[in-house]
Write a protein that holds these residues in place. Structure first.
Motif, PDB file in Angstrom:
ATOM      1  N   SER A  70       0.840  -1.185   0.000  1.00  0.00           N
ATOM      2  CA  SER A  70       0.000   0.000   0.000  1.00  0.00           C
ATOM      3  C   SER A  70       0.877   1.237   0.000  1.00  0.00           C
ATOM      4  CB  SER A  70      -0.922   0.002   1.226  1.00  0.00           C
ATOM      5  OG  SER A  70      -1.728  -1.148   1.223  1.00  0.00           O
ATOM      6  N   SER A  71       0.528   2.230  -0.832  1.00  0.00           N
ATOM      7  CA  SER A  71       1.342   3.419  -1.006  1.00  0.00           C
ATOM      8  C   SER A  71       0.931   4.483  -0.014  1.00  0.00           C
ATOM      9  CB  SER A  71       1.199   3.953  -2.436  1.00  0.00           C
ATOM     10  OG  SER A  71       1.628   2.967  -3.343  1.00  0.00           O
ATOM     11  N   VAL A  72       1.938   5.174   0.572  1.00  0.00           N
ATOM     12  CA  VAL A  72       1.697   6.284   1.490  1.00  0.00           C
ATOM     13  C   VAL A  72       2.485   7.471   0.981  1.00  0.00           C
ATOM     14  CG1 VAL A  72       1.874   7.085   3.855  1.00  0.00           C
ATOM     15  CG2 VAL A  72       1.400   4.700   3.392  1.00  0.00           C
ATOM     16  N   GLY A  73       1.777   8.517   0.623  1.00  0.00           N
ATOM     17  CA  GLY A  73       2.438   9.717   0.145  1.00  0.00           C
ATOM     18  C   GLY A  73       3.089   9.556  -1.196  1.00  0.00           C
ATOM     19  N   LYS A  74       2.686   8.566  -1.990  1.00  0.00           N
ATOM     20  CA  LYS A  74       3.238   8.353  -3.324  1.00  0.00           C
ATOM     21  C   LYS A  74       2.210   8.706  -4.374  1.00  0.00           C
ATOM     22  CE  LYS A  74       6.400   4.641  -2.016  1.00  0.00           C
ATOM     23  NZ  LYS A  74       6.817   3.255  -2.303  1.00  0.00           N
ATOM     24  N   SER A  75       2.709   8.892  -5.609  1.00  0.00           N
ATOM     25  CA  SER A  75       1.806   9.220  -6.705  1.00  0.00           C
ATOM     26  C   SER A  75       0.975   8.014  -7.087  1.00  0.00           C
ATOM     27  CB  SER A  75       2.628   9.698  -7.917  1.00  0.00           C
ATOM     28  OG  SER A  75       1.806   9.856  -9.031  1.00  0.00           O
ATOM     29  N   SER A  76      -0.231   8.263  -7.501  1.00  0.00           N
ATOM     30  CA  SER A  76      -1.126   7.187  -7.939  1.00  0.00           C
ATOM     31  C   SER A  76      -1.241   7.113  -9.443  1.00  0.00           C
ATOM     32  CB  SER A  76      -2.527   7.408  -7.333  1.00  0.00           C
ATOM     33  OG  SER A  76      -3.037   8.659  -7.766  1.00  0.00           O
ATOM     34  N   SER A  77      -0.244   7.662 -10.172  1.00  0.00           N
ATOM     35  CA  SER A  77      -0.283   7.626 -11.625  1.00  0.00           C
ATOM     36  C   SER A  77      -0.010   6.218 -12.127  1.00  0.00           C
ATOM     37  CB  SER A  77       0.766   8.590 -12.197  1.00  0.00           C
ATOM     38  OG  SER A  77       2.057   8.181 -11.806  1.00  0.00           O
ATOM     39  N   PRO A  78      -0.483   5.867 -13.329  1.00  0.00           N
ATOM     40  CA  PRO A  78      -0.250   4.516 -13.869  1.00  0.00           C
ATOM     41  C   PRO A  78       1.221   4.183 -13.999  1.00  0.00           C
ATOM     42  CG  PRO A  78      -1.984   5.638 -15.100  1.00  0.00           C
ATOM     43  CD  PRO A  78      -1.384   6.649 -14.188  1.00  0.00           C
ATOM     44  N   GLU A  79       2.104   5.223 -14.265  1.00  0.00           N
ATOM     45  CA  GLU A  79       3.519   4.931 -14.419  1.00  0.00           C
ATOM     46  C   GLU A  79       4.127   4.381 -13.137  1.00  0.00           C
ATOM     47  OE1 GLU A  79       1.978   7.581 -15.344  1.00  0.00           O
ATOM     48  OE2 GLU A  79       2.171   7.659 -17.520  1.00  0.00           O
ATOM     49  N   SER A  80       3.695   4.950 -11.983  1.00  0.00           N
ATOM     50  CA  SER A  80       4.227   4.455 -10.716  1.00  0.00           C
ATOM     51  C   SER A  80       3.816   3.025 -10.455  1.00  0.00           C
ATOM     52  CB  SER A  80       3.761   5.362  -9.572  1.00  0.00           C
ATOM     53  OG  SER A  80       2.354   5.303  -9.431  1.00  0.00           O
ATOM     54  N   TRP A  81       2.615   2.663 -10.851  1.00  0.00           N
ATOM     55  CA  TRP A  81       2.170   1.273 -10.662  1.00  0.00           C
ATOM     56  C   TRP A  81       2.960   0.332 -11.555  1.00  0.00           C
ATOM     57  CZ3 TRP A  81      -0.954   0.190  -6.740  1.00  0.00           C
ATOM     58  CH2 TRP A  81      -1.681   1.259  -6.190  1.00  0.00           C
ATOM     59  N   LEU A  82       3.187   0.752 -12.801  1.00  0.00           N
ATOM     60  CA  LEU A  82       3.943  -0.107 -13.705  1.00  0.00           C
ATOM     61  C   LEU A  82       5.373  -0.285 -13.233  1.00  0.00           C
ATOM     62  CD1 LEU A  82       2.660   1.257 -17.123  1.00  0.00           C
ATOM     63  CD2 LEU A  82       1.986  -0.853 -15.980  1.00  0.00           C
ATOM     64  N   GLY A  83       5.906   0.681 -12.502  1.00  0.00           N
ATOM     65  CA  GLY A  83       7.272   0.562 -12.000  1.00  0.00           C
ATOM     66  C   GLY A  83       7.398  -0.404 -10.853  1.00  0.00           C
ATOM     67  N   GLN A 123     -13.364  -2.882  -2.037  1.00  0.00           N
ATOM     68  CA  GLN A 123     -13.257  -3.882  -0.978  1.00  0.00           C
ATOM     69  C   GLN A 123     -11.803  -4.099  -0.563  1.00  0.00           C
ATOM     70  OE1 GLN A 123     -15.211  -7.308  -2.634  1.00  0.00           O
ATOM     71  NE2 GLN A 123     -17.226  -6.708  -1.868  1.00  0.00           N
ATOM     72  N   ARG A 124     -10.907  -4.123  -1.542  1.00  0.00           N
ATOM     73  CA  ARG A 124      -9.492  -4.334  -1.221  1.00  0.00           C
ATOM     74  C   ARG A 124      -8.934  -3.167  -0.414  1.00  0.00           C
ATOM     75  NH1 ARG A 124      -5.649  -7.697  -3.593  1.00  0.00           N
ATOM     76  NH2 ARG A 124      -3.486  -7.034  -3.299  1.00  0.00           N
ATOM     77  N   GLU A 125      -9.249  -1.950  -0.832  1.00  0.00           N
ATOM     78  CA  GLU A 125      -8.764  -0.776  -0.103  1.00  0.00           C
ATOM     79  C   GLU A 125      -9.374  -0.707   1.297  1.00  0.00           C
ATOM     80  OE1 GLU A 125      -8.621   4.093  -0.665  1.00  0.00           O
ATOM     81  OE2 GLU A 125      -9.085   2.774  -2.357  1.00  0.00           O
ATOM     82  N   ASP A 126     -10.645  -1.080   1.430  1.00  0.00           N
ATOM     83  CA  ASP A 126     -11.288  -1.056   2.740  1.00  0.00           C
ATOM     84  C   ASP A 126     -10.612  -2.051   3.689  1.00  0.00           C
ATOM     85  OD1 ASP A 126     -13.650  -0.172   4.448  1.00  0.00           O
ATOM     86  OD2 ASP A 126     -13.948  -2.350   4.417  1.00  0.00           O
ATOM     87  N   ARG A 127     -10.256  -3.235   3.166  1.00  0.00           N
ATOM     88  CA  ARG A 127      -9.560  -4.206   4.010  1.00  0.00           C
ATOM     89  C   ARG A 127      -8.199  -3.682   4.456  1.00  0.00           C
ATOM     90  NH1 ARG A 127     -11.735  -7.907   0.173  1.00  0.00           N
ATOM     91  NH2 ARG A 127      -9.746  -7.911  -0.960  1.00  0.00           N
ATOM     92  N   GLN A 128      -7.501  -3.037   3.551  1.00  0.00           N
ATOM     93  CA  GLN A 128      -6.189  -2.509   3.904  1.00  0.00           C
ATOM     94  C   GLN A 128      -6.306  -1.339   4.883  1.00  0.00           C
ATOM     95  OE1 GLN A 128      -4.613  -1.625   0.059  1.00  0.00           O
ATOM     96  NE2 GLN A 128      -4.111  -3.769  -0.409  1.00  0.00           N
ATOM     97  N   LYS A 129      -7.291  -0.472   4.733  1.00  0.00           N
ATOM     98  CA  LYS A 129      -7.500   0.617   5.682  1.00  0.00           C
ATOM     99  C   LYS A 129      -7.881   0.084   7.057  1.00  0.00           C
ATOM    100  CE  LYS A 129      -8.662   4.635   2.859  1.00  0.00           C
ATOM    101  NZ  LYS A 129      -9.710   5.628   2.522  1.00  0.00           N
ATOM    102  N   ASP A 138      -3.078  -0.737  -2.815  1.00  0.00           N
ATOM    103  CA  ASP A 138      -1.980  -1.226  -3.646  1.00  0.00           C
ATOM    104  C   ASP A 138      -2.438  -1.652  -5.029  1.00  0.00           C
ATOM    105  OD1 ASP A 138      -3.466  -3.388  -2.901  1.00  0.00           O
ATOM    106  OD2 ASP A 138      -1.767  -4.689  -2.427  1.00  0.00           O
ATOM    107  N   ALA A 139      -3.668  -1.322  -5.389  1.00  0.00           N
ATOM    108  CA  ALA A 139      -4.186  -1.671  -6.724  1.00  0.00           C
ATOM    109  C   ALA A 139      -4.888  -0.457  -7.311  1.00  0.00           C
ATOM    110  CB  ALA A 139      -5.147  -2.852  -6.641  1.00  0.00           C
ATOM    111  N   ALA A 140      -4.802  -0.328  -8.619  1.00  0.00           N
ATOM    112  CA  ALA A 140      -5.441   0.794  -9.307  1.00  0.00           C
ATOM    113  C   ALA A 140      -5.836   0.359 -10.708  1.00  0.00           C
ATOM    114  CB  ALA A 140      -4.504   2.003  -9.368  1.00  0.00           C
ATOM    115  N   ILE A 141      -6.769   1.088 -11.291  1.00  0.00           N
ATOM    116  CA  ILE A 141      -7.222   0.806 -12.662  1.00  0.00           C
ATOM    117  C   ILE A 141      -6.242   1.444 -13.632  1.00  0.00           C
ATOM    118  CG2 ILE A 141      -9.079   1.124 -14.325  1.00  0.00           C
ATOM    119  CD1 ILE A 141     -11.042   1.239 -12.035  1.00  0.00           C
ATOM    120  N   LEU A 142      -5.516   0.600 -14.369  1.00  0.00           N
ATOM    121  CA  LEU A 142      -4.599   1.111 -15.388  1.00  0.00           C
ATOM    122  C   LEU A 142      -5.335   1.521 -16.654  1.00  0.00           C
ATOM    123  CD1 LEU A 142      -1.638  -1.420 -15.046  1.00  0.00           C
ATOM    124  CD2 LEU A 142      -1.960   0.782 -13.924  1.00  0.00           C
ATOM    125  N   HIS A 143      -6.307   0.713 -17.058  1.00  0.00           N
ATOM    126  CA  HIS A 143      -7.121   1.020 -18.237  1.00  0.00           C
ATOM    127  C   HIS A 143      -8.575   0.797 -17.860  1.00  0.00           C
ATOM    128  CE1 HIS A 143      -3.670   1.438 -20.874  1.00  0.00           C
ATOM    129  NE2 HIS A 143      -3.195   0.281 -20.413  1.00  0.00           N
TER     130      HIS A 143
END
Length: 710
Positions: A57-70, A185-191, A408-413
């Motif tokens: 899970s990201s804290v204070g990081k960008s949520s752009s697709p490039e960061s996820w791909l990295g 649901q995934r984000e709620d579990r992590q929170k 820790d998950a996001a919609i890329l497309h």
């Protein structure tokens, strides 16, 4: 004629023309059926989306697709499989059904009209008063699960999720509801995990503060009770230490905050990452330049709709935006540098205050060393203070994490809107139907030709098998004036046999023996025995002495005999076994039709019959041809036993019997191949059950009746 069915292209064209009726019917039936099927066929639309995963899970990081791909390479395959199972799991799908019904969880752009719910079998949101039963809910869940697919994209930490439906909007809306429900649901579990950690940290912090207050109180009591130190001085020293401690705590918190900001800045890869840091984004200069950049972007968007991206004005605006973006980056960098300076100053202040506090504590420890347990108590106070500071930093870190948390998950497309079905277009289906209909027509014609191997009235043995046609014998049961036509045909055959016999006697004047005529066939049922008896009747009618020898010991077919004939109990098996002399058997009265008959009364087993034919038949025929003008041998079917080949090899004239509508081409070829392998070639073909030709049956037969043919 070949036994193997392997037609060339030219042969196939001829077969198609000959079987054009069945080919046309098969083409029309298959084409109509396929066109009807394809006309009612409705393909599925497939909407596709991609979900990316990071290591944690990201804290204070960008949520752009490039960061996820990295970060996606750090996710294990087992975690990806677990995520796929969760997407397809019942919890996610049930929540999706609630979203699509408009009840419970409402996420994304779920359809609010009734079409989506009707397609998926889900109740309309306006029908909340109708509670679905468990069976209906399970059916809807299965429908949703059947349309859903999820798989990993290569070795990346990306899952491709797709959904199939009859309409493109439904596929997109359902997939959007599924993806967003899973991410929520995934984000709620992590929170929930972070919230539990924060509650535990706060509880530990309160307990540490209580413990510290108790230890400090005990320390003050010991200092006052020691009696060595002045109470006021001890209180002042303690207040000084408290003041320094408070300052150190505040500076420590400030240093921790500046260090976290420095770490976030060092981890920032882009300008957006820097602006995500509150201390940088909240700076007046950065805020002012950022506001100017946002205004320019809004102005650019509004002008872009009017002029387009290639207009000079738009290019100028683009340069202004780039300048402001560069200025914003410089300002953010300067603020970040200032933060480094502030961090260094705060650390130096903390060091000085900590040193002063330590000095005061040391002086206080020295002055109160006489107090029993004062040193140990002071150490306990220091440890308690350090514990409080550490737990306080942890609480602050968890609070900042809660404020800046995203999963820790996001919609890329995002889910796509399908433009076409997965199945080919109807034009392609029509072409496919035509090709399949043509193929079916060709197959039907070839199968019809292959399996219909029976010969017909147009069968020409001279052309097909290279054997001349001796006679065409009509069928008495289907032809008008059948008796007359049949007698004329057999009469012509009898005359032909007499001519062949006289020609042979003219060539070999020294051979007084009679003619041996053998009738063979490929299989049973070709009318061979009937032709043999009819030929014997006609030859005897011409004044010749004739005997019919039924050499088919496996399945004898004796003619109808009179009571006088039946008194003779001897038969062919007795003769071949040596029990009866042939002259005794044939010395009896002739058949009522004027010829002698010698055959078996009962069938003989296979090996015994073959042994009799092979060993005794040549001697028997030699004796019979010395006594009779014509010896007609009725042989067994060639393809059934080898007796037929042996019997045909002993004859002067070999007739091959065929029957229209019964004899098959493959059987004919196989039988002739066996005969040729034994060096036997039939002299002629007798075509049985043929259609009567115009020459037959027009007038009464003018052939010679019973009497000697000269």
């Amino acid at each position: 004629m070949s036994e193997r069915f392997d037609p060339s292209l030219r042969d196939m064209l001829v077969i198609l023309w000959q079987r054009r009726g069945i080919a046309s019917m098969a083409f029309v039936i298959v084409l109509i059926g396929l066109l009807t099927l394809f006309a009612n066929w409705q393909g599925n639309y497939r909407s596709v989306a991609e979900i990316g995963f990071s290591q944690e899970s990201s804290v204070g990081k960008s949520s752009s697709p490039e960061s996820w791909l990295g970060d996606r390479h750090a996710v294990t395959a087992q975690e990806i499989e677990t995520a796929i199972a969760e997407i397809k799991g019942q919890e996610t799908l049930l929540a999706t059904l609630s979203v699509l019904r408009g009840e419970g969880v409402k996420l994304g752009n779920a359809s609010e009209d009734g079409s989506l719910f009707k397609q998926l079998g889900i109740l309309n949101p306006g029908q909340d008063d109708i509670a679905p039963d468990d069976h209906a809910e399970a059916d809807r869940l299965n429908d949703l699960r059947r349309g859903l697919e999820a798989s990993r994209v290569g070795n990346a930490a990306v899952i491709e999720v797709s959904f199939r439906a009859k309409h493109p909007e439904i596929a997109q809306q359902a997939l959007l509801a599924i993806v967003e429900t899973y991410l929520w649901q995934r984000e709620d579990r992590q929170k929930s995990a972070v919230r539990r950690q924060l509650a535990e940290a706060v509880s530990q912090f309160d307990a540490a503060q209580t413990e510290l207050a108790a230890l400090e109180s005990d320390l003050a009591v010991l200092q006052n009770s020691a009696g060595i130190l002045d109470a006021d001085e001890s209180a002042r020293m303690l207040d000084r230490i408290y003041a320094l401690d408070e300052q150190a705590e505040k500076l420590g918190q400030e240093v921790v905050g500046l260090r976290l900001a420095r770490d976030s800045r060092n981890n920032a890869a882009t300008l957006d990452d820097l602006l995500a840091i509150p201390d940088i984004a909240g700076h007046p200069v950065v805020r002012q330049v950022s506001a100017q950049l946002d205004a320019k972007k809004q102005e650019f968007v509004s002008l872009d709709q009017r002029y387009g991206p290639k207009h000079p004005i738009m290019q100028g605006k683009q340069r202004e935006i780039e300048d402001l973006h560069s200025e914003l980056g410089d300002a953010a960098g300067k603020v970040a540098s200032q933060m480094d300076v502030e961090l260094a100053g705060a650390e130096e202040k903390l060091r000085l205050i900590t040193d002063q506090r330590d000095q005061w504590e040391e002086r206080m420890a020295v002055r109160n060393k006489s107090v029993q347990g004062q040193a140990a108590l002071s150490r306990s106070v220091a440890l308690a203070r350090a514990n409080v500071q550490e737990i306080g930093q942890q609480v602050q870190s968890l609070r900042r994490e809660m404020a800046a948390f995203h999963g820790d998950a996001a919609i890329l497309h995002a889910p796509t809107l399908p433009a076409a079905t997965e199945f080919p277009a109807k034009r392609d289906l029509a072409l496919l139907a035509i090709m399949m209909a043509l193929f079916a027509a060709v197959v039907a014609a070839l199968l019809r030709h292959y399996f219909d191997q029976r010969i017909d009235d147009a069968f020409d043995p001279q052309t097909i098998v290279g054997i001349p046609l001796f006679a065409r014998v009509p069928d008495q049961s289907v032809v008008r004036n059948a008796t007359t036509a049949h007698e004329e045909a057999t009469g012509h055959l009898a005359v032909l046999m007499r001519i062949m016999s006289q020609g042979r006697d003219g060539e070999t004047q020294s051979n007084p023996n009679g003619q041996v005529i053998a009738l063979g066939s490929a299989a049973s049922g070709d009318g061979k025995s009937h032709i043999a008896l009819a030929l014997a009747e006609k030859l005897s009618g011409l004044g010749a002495s004739v005997i019919v020898l039924d050499a088919d010991l496996h399945d004898p077919a004796p003619p109808k005999r009179t009571d006088h004939d039946s008194k003779n109990d001897a038969d062919l098996t007795d003769v071949m076994s040596g029990l009866v002399d042939p002259d005794d058997v044939i010395s009896g009265p002739e058949h009522e039709e004027g010829y002698q008959y010698l055959g078996a009364r009962m069938p003989v087993p296979g090996n015994i019959a073959t042994g009799m034919i092979d060993g005794q038949l040549p001697r028997l025929i030699k004796r019979l041809r010395a006594r009779f003008d014509h010896v007609i041998v009725d042989t067994p079917p060639i393809l059934s036993v080898a007796d037929g080949v042996i019997a045909l090899g002993l004859a002067d004239v070999r007739l091959f019997t065929l029957r229209c509508g019964h004899s098959k081409r493959r059987d004919i070829t196989h039988a002739l191949s066996q005969l040729r392998a034994a060096g036997i070639v039939p002299d002629g073909v007798v075509l049985n059950s043929a259609q009567a030709r115009p020459a037959y049956g027009k007038v009464e037969p003018a052939m010679a009746t019973k009497g000697q043919l000269t």
